[in-house]
Design an enzyme around this catalytic site. Structure first.
Site, PDB file in Angstrom:
ATOM      1  CB  THR A  34      -1.060   0.287   1.152  1.00 48.40           C
ATOM      2  OG1 THR A  34      -0.285   0.290   2.022  1.00 48.40           O
ATOM      3  CG2 THR A  34      -1.126  -1.441   1.971  1.00 48.40           C
ATOM      4  CG  ASP A  84      -3.537   9.786   3.170  1.00 43.11           C
ATOM      5  OD1 ASP A  84      -3.322   9.058   4.050  1.00 43.11           O
ATOM      6  OD2 ASP A  84      -4.198  10.982   2.833  1.00 43.11           O
ATOM      7  CG  ASN A 140       7.559   0.837   6.644  1.00 47.40           C
ATOM      8  OD1 ASN A 140       8.245   1.078   7.071  1.00 47.40           O
ATOM      9  ND2 ASN A 140       6.796   1.069   5.422  1.00 47.40           N
ATOM     10  CE  LYS A 199     -11.803   1.376  18.016  1.00 45.38           C
ATOM     11  NZ  LYS A 199     -12.533   0.851  19.553  1.00 45.38           N
ATOM     12  CB  SER A 233       8.709   1.726  16.205  1.00 45.74           C
ATOM     13  OG  SER A 233       9.352   2.933  17.804  1.00 45.74           O
ATOM     14  CE1 TYR A 278       9.232   9.304  11.574  1.00 47.01           C
ATOM     15  CE2 TYR A 278      11.494   9.241  13.235  1.00 47.01           C
ATOM     16  CZ  TYR A 278      10.949   8.554  12.357  1.00 47.01           C
ATOM     17  OH  TYR A 278      10.988   7.732  11.965  1.00 47.01           O
ATOM     18  CE  LYS A 286       8.201   6.881  13.195  1.00 49.66           C
ATOM     19  NZ  LYS A 286       7.469   5.402  12.621  1.00 49.66           N
ATOM     20  CB  THR A 302      14.860   5.160   3.373  1.00 50.98           C
ATOM     21  OG1 THR A 302      14.562   6.251   4.368  1.00 50.98           O
ATOM     22  CG2 THR A 302      14.824   4.668   3.528  1.00 50.98           C
TER      23      THR A 302
HETATM   24  P1  NAP Z   1      10.486   6.714   3.076  1.00 48.66           P
HETATM   25  O1  NAP Z   1      11.485   6.157   2.241  1.00 48.66           O
HETATM   26  O2  NAP Z   1       9.785   8.339   3.081  1.00 48.66           O
HETATM   27  O3  NAP Z   1       9.250   5.935   2.580  1.00 48.66           O
HETATM   28  C1  NAP Z   1       7.691   6.660   3.675  1.00 48.66           C
HETATM   29  C2  NAP Z   1       6.827   5.225   2.927  1.00 48.66           C
HETATM   30  O4  NAP Z   1       4.941   6.029   3.169  1.00 48.66           O
HETATM   31  C3  NAP Z   1       6.286   5.536   1.592  1.00 48.66           C
HETATM   32  O5  NAP Z   1       6.301   4.638   0.841  1.00 48.66           O
HETATM   33  C4  NAP Z   1       4.653   6.696   1.375  1.00 48.66           C
HETATM   34  O6  NAP Z   1       4.338   6.200   0.385  1.00 48.66           O
HETATM   35  C5  NAP Z   1       4.116   5.604   2.361  1.00 48.66           C
HETATM   36  N1  NAP Z   1       3.497   7.707   2.832  1.00 48.66           N
HETATM   37  C6  NAP Z   1       4.070   8.023   3.729  1.00 48.66           C
HETATM   38  N2  NAP Z   1       2.950   9.084   4.796  1.00 48.66           N
HETATM   39  C7  NAP Z   1       1.529   7.546   3.684  1.00 48.66           C
HETATM   40  C8  NAP Z   1       0.325   8.150   3.954  1.00 48.66           C
HETATM   41  N3  NAP Z   1       0.127   8.713   4.357  1.00 48.66           N
HETATM   42  N4  NAP Z   1      -0.428   7.116   3.189  1.00 48.66           N
HETATM   43  C9  NAP Z   1       0.137   5.956   2.995  1.00 48.66           C
HETATM   44  N5  NAP Z   1       1.207   6.041   3.154  1.00 48.66           N
HETATM   45  C10 NAP Z   1       2.390   7.187   3.317  1.00 48.66           C
HETATM   46  O7  NAP Z   1      10.348   6.223   4.306  1.00 48.66           O
HETATM   47  P2  NAP Z   1      11.461   5.156   5.161  1.00 48.66           P
HETATM   48  O8  NAP Z   1      12.484   5.853   5.220  1.00 48.66           O
HETATM   49  O9  NAP Z   1      11.082   3.657   4.257  1.00 48.66           O
HETATM   50  O10 NAP Z   1      10.349   4.815   6.893  1.00 48.66           O
HETATM   51  C11 NAP Z   1       9.489   4.045   6.623  1.00 48.66           C
HETATM   52  C12 NAP Z   1       9.344   3.792   8.346  1.00 48.66           C
HETATM   53  O11 NAP Z   1      10.897   3.410   8.208  1.00 48.66           O
HETATM   54  C13 NAP Z   1       8.836   4.603   8.644  1.00 48.66           C
HETATM   55  O12 NAP Z   1       7.472   4.388   9.888  1.00 48.66           O
HETATM   56  C14 NAP Z   1       9.935   5.211   9.276  1.00 48.66           C
HETATM   57  O13 NAP Z   1       9.150   6.184  10.287  1.00 48.66           O
HETATM   58  C15 NAP Z   1      10.221   4.354   9.884  1.00 48.66           C
HETATM   59  N6  NAP Z   1      12.247   4.792  10.058  1.00 48.66           N
HETATM   60  C16 NAP Z   1      12.638   5.180   9.737  1.00 48.66           C
HETATM   61  C17 NAP Z   1      14.800   5.410   9.708  1.00 48.66           C
HETATM   62  C18 NAP Z   1      15.280   6.137   8.626  1.00 48.66           C
HETATM   63  O14 NAP Z   1      16.472   6.328   8.726  1.00 48.66           O
HETATM   64  N7  NAP Z   1      14.944   6.011   7.776  1.00 48.66           N
HETATM   65  C19 NAP Z   1      14.842   5.012  11.340  1.00 48.66           C
HETATM   66  C20 NAP Z   1      14.048   4.461  11.576  1.00 48.66           C
HETATM   67  C21 NAP Z   1      12.065   4.274  11.565  1.00 48.66           C
HETATM   68  P3  NAP Z   1       2.971   7.270  -0.841  1.00 48.66           P
HETATM   69  O15 NAP Z   1       4.638   8.197  -0.940  1.00 48.66           O
HETATM   70  O16 NAP Z   1       3.521   5.785  -2.336  1.00 48.66           O
HETATM   71  O17 NAP Z   1       2.274   7.419   0.048  1.00 48.66           O
END
Ligand code: NAP
Length: 238
Positions: free
Chosen positions: A36, A58, A85, A118, A136, A150, A154, A185
């Site tokens: 998704t 969304d 995620n 829910k 998280s 942020y 978390k 990322t």
């Molecule tokens: P990313 O590259 O920015 O990807 C985020 C993903 O979330 C995208 O696929 C985006 O898809 C989706 N998304 C965001 N808002 C959305 C919404 N309202 N509805 C549906 N989809 C939504 O981020 P990432 O680094 O892979 O992060 C993934 C998870 O890991 C997050 O929860 C982040 O907090 C956590 N995390 C990341 C890091 C890090 O350093 N990167 C570290 C710890 C934890 P669309 O744009 O297609 O909607």
């Protein structure tokens, strides 16, 4: 260890980054995977075969979460594992962050998980099984300047998950939290202001390392509640 073959798995935010890799690794385990995100083009490119379903949605909206869960069950009949995620991060000190930005972070990172609980808990209770894995961040455990909103979303996710795990443990529903350190990322480069370059990426986790931890959690025959922090092993300079 549990086999993931034919398990029905939903991964939110699977259009790129960590979520895309998590979905890929579940696919390799021969799970049926629902991916998704909001970006139709990026998401549908990843819809590889009949065991994969892309849902454009969304997750910060109640109706968006409902749509994912309804379509996943309509297509594959059940939901065994749900990975929350999708997330957003903004790097701005408290003095500069707007109420709109605060709400966006909380609606995406926390309220979406509330919506998923829910919808999913009654379903998993009926199934007498289910596993919800929430992504998280290590930031939830330390006070990093600029990302307090942020990090607090978390930290709230950690507390919400642990409490709910204790509410549903008798129903054979498991809740896990994985808190990765900085991962290479788009979100990371946007939040840190660093360009995505091989030298900067050296100290960060790879998306594969994080996704492998999710697969590890999904395969465990563990207790109702697991919380795991994924840190980058410190490089030893010789
Ligand atoms: P990313 O590259 O920015 O990807 C985020 C993903 O979330 C995208 O696929 C985006 O898809 C989706 N998304 C965001 N808002 C959305 C919404 N309202 N509805 C549906 N989809 C939504 O981020 P990432 O680094 O892979 O992060 C993934 C998870 O890991 C997050 O929860 C982040 O907090 C956590 N995390 C990341 C890091 C890090 O350093 N990167 C570290 C710890 C934890 P669309 O744009 O297609 O909607």
């Amino acid at each position: 260890m549990n086999s993931l073959k034919n398990k029905v798995v939903v991964v939110t935010g699977a259009s790129r980054g960590i979520g895309a890799e998590i979905a890929k690794l579940f696919g390799r385990e021969q799970a049926k995977v629902v991916i998704t995100g909001r970006n139709r083009k990026r998401l549908t490119q990843k819809e590889e075969n009949q065991n994969c379903l892309a849902v454009i949605s969304d997750i910060s909206k109640k109706s968006g979460m409902k749509k994912i869960i309804t379509l996943a069950r309509k297509t594959f009949g059940r939901i065994d594992i749900f990975v929350n995620n999708a997330g957003v991060g903004i790097n701005k000190p408290m003095i500069k962050i707007s109420e709109k930005e605060f709400d966006l972070i909380y609606d995406t990172n926390l309220k979406s998980v509330f919506y998923s609980f829910k919808e999913l808990l009654p379903i998993m209770k009926k199934q007498k099984s289910g596993h919800i894995i929430n992504i998280s961040s290590m930031a939830s455990r330390i006070g990093v300047p600029g990302i307090s909103t942020y990090a607090s979303s978390k930290a709230a996710l950690n507390a919400l998950s642990e409490g709910v795990a204790n509410e549903v443990r008798r129903d054979n529903i498991k809740i896990s939290v994985l808190a990765p350190a900085s991962t290479d990322t788009n979100m990371m480069s946007n939040m840190s202001g660093e360009s995505k370059s091989p030298s900067k990426a050296k100290n960060k986790l790879t998306v594969t390392e994080v996704a492998e931890s999710v697969i590890y959690l999904a395969k465990q025959n563990q207790n109702a509640w697991t919380s795991m922090t994924h840190l980058r092993p410190l490089a030893i300079k010789k």
